[in-house]
Each structure stands twice: as structure tokens, then as C-alpha cells.
Motif scaffolding. Structure first.
Motif, short mmCIF file in Angstrom:
data_model
loop_
_atom_site.label_atom_id
_atom_site.label_comp_id
_atom_site.label_asym_id
_atom_site.label_seq_id
_atom_site.Cartn_x
_atom_site.Cartn_y
_atom_site.Cartn_z
N SER A 69 0.83 -1.20 0.00
CA SER A 69 0.00 0.00 0.00
C SER A 69 0.87 1.26 0.00
O SER A 69 0.55 2.25 -0.65
CB SER A 69 -0.92 -0.02 1.22
OG SER A 69 -1.91 0.96 1.11
N SER A 70 1.99 1.21 0.71
CA SER A 70 2.93 2.34 0.71
C SER A 70 3.50 2.56 -0.70
O SER A 70 3.72 3.70 -1.12
CB SER A 70 4.07 2.09 1.69
OG SER A 70 3.58 1.96 2.99
N GLY A 71 3.75 1.47 -1.39
CA GLY A 71 4.25 1.56 -2.76
C GLY A 71 3.24 2.19 -3.70
O GLY A 71 3.59 2.94 -4.60
N GLN A 129 -4.52 14.01 -6.75
CA GLN A 129 -4.71 14.16 -5.31
C GLN A 129 -5.81 13.21 -4.88
O GLN A 129 -6.71 12.89 -5.64
CB GLN A 129 -5.08 15.59 -4.96
CG GLN A 129 -4.01 16.59 -5.34
CD GLN A 129 -4.48 18.01 -5.18
OE1 GLN A 129 -5.66 18.28 -5.02
NE2 GLN A 129 -3.54 18.94 -5.24
N TYR A 130 -5.74 12.78 -3.62
CA TYR A 130 -6.75 11.89 -3.08
C TYR A 130 -6.84 12.09 -1.58
O TYR A 130 -5.88 12.56 -0.95
CB TYR A 130 -6.42 10.43 -3.39
CG TYR A 130 -5.07 10.00 -2.85
CD1 TYR A 130 -4.95 9.49 -1.56
CD2 TYR A 130 -3.92 10.12 -3.62
CE1 TYR A 130 -3.73 9.12 -1.05
CE2 TYR A 130 -2.69 9.76 -3.12
CZ TYR A 130 -2.61 9.26 -1.84
OH TYR A 130 -1.39 8.91 -1.33
N PHE A 178 5.05 13.74 -10.18
CA PHE A 178 6.31 14.38 -10.52
C PHE A 178 6.59 14.34 -12.02
O PHE A 178 7.06 15.31 -12.60
CB PHE A 178 7.45 13.73 -9.74
CG PHE A 178 8.78 14.36 -9.98
CD1 PHE A 178 9.08 15.61 -9.47
CD2 PHE A 178 9.74 13.69 -10.72
CE1 PHE A 178 10.31 16.20 -9.69
CE2 PHE A 178 10.98 14.26 -10.94
CZ PHE A 178 11.26 15.51 -10.43
N VAL A 179 6.31 13.21 -12.67
CA VAL A 179 6.68 13.04 -14.08
C VAL A 179 5.53 13.26 -15.06
O VAL A 179 5.78 13.47 -16.24
CB VAL A 179 7.30 11.64 -14.33
CG1 VAL A 179 8.55 11.45 -13.52
CG2 VAL A 179 6.31 10.53 -14.06
N GLY A 180 4.30 13.23 -14.60
CA GLY A 180 3.16 13.32 -15.51
C GLY A 180 2.62 14.73 -15.65
O GLY A 180 2.95 15.63 -14.87
N ILE A 210 1.92 7.10 -6.92
CA ILE A 210 1.14 8.29 -7.27
C ILE A 210 2.00 9.54 -7.13
O ILE A 210 1.93 10.46 -7.95
CB ILE A 210 -0.14 8.37 -6.43
CG1 ILE A 210 -1.07 7.26 -6.90
CG2 ILE A 210 -0.80 9.74 -6.54
CD1 ILE A 210 -2.39 7.19 -6.23
N LYS A 211 2.86 9.59 -6.11
CA LYS A 211 3.77 10.73 -5.98
C LYS A 211 4.72 10.81 -7.17
O LYS A 211 5.00 11.89 -7.69
CB LYS A 211 4.56 10.62 -4.68
CG LYS A 211 3.74 10.89 -3.46
CD LYS A 211 4.58 10.79 -2.20
CE LYS A 211 3.71 11.00 -0.97
NZ LYS A 211 4.49 10.89 0.27
#
Length: 89
Positions: free
Chosen positions: A26-28, A45-46, A38-40, A33-34
């Protein structure tokens, strides 16, 4: 000679561990998403997110934004369907 063998093995093990962390925890999922932020081109946000690729994924108050578009989803659930998986027989 041993260095030429050990370095690729260490790199491969590191990449495998990183991939496993991003997809199976879940941490992964949160870190993925972070990284996507950064790249997208979208801001993601959630309020709450849980799950992994092996378990159902649930996202509450998902917001996707860029300069032209804003998408708000109150709740979305992703579950794995057994009918789309294949088995070796």
C-alpha cells in the motif's frame, strides 16, 4: 571478473525489490502516485487510498487536474476479476 558479475546481480536485485515494493504494498501505491505527479502532466490528489495489485484498490476523493481539465471522483474501487486471468492446464 567477479565485479562484472556481482554489479549486474546487485542492480537486478535492487530493481526487483523496488518493483515489488511499488506493486505489492500500500505504501508503494502511494509512492507510485507521488512519482506520477512528478513526471506526468496531471496533478493527482486523493483523500484516502488503499490496496495493491493483489488486493482491491479503493480511492476516495480522487482529483485529477491539469491546465485544461479537472476531474473529481468521489469514490472508485478497482477489483481483480478472476474471469480475466488465465491458468496453465
Amino acid at each position: 571478473m567477479k565485479k562484472k558479475i556481482i554489479i549486474p546481480i546487485i542492480i537486478t536485485l535492487f530493481l526487483l525489490a523496488a518493483f515489488s515494493f511499488l506493486t505489492l504494498t500500500s505504501s508503494g501505491l502511494k509512492l507510485s502516485i507521488k512519482i506520477a505527479n512528478f513526471v506526468g502532466p496531471y496533478s493527482i490528489q486523493y483523500k484516502d487510498i488503499s490496496g495493491t495489485l493483489r488486493t482491491p484498490i479503493s480511492i476516495q476523493n480522487l482529483q485529477l487536474n491539469n491546465s485544461n481539465t479537472s476531474i473529481n471522483i468521489k469514490k472508485i474501487d478497482f477489483t481483480r476479476s478472476e474471469e480475466h486471468t488465465s491458468e496453465l492446464q
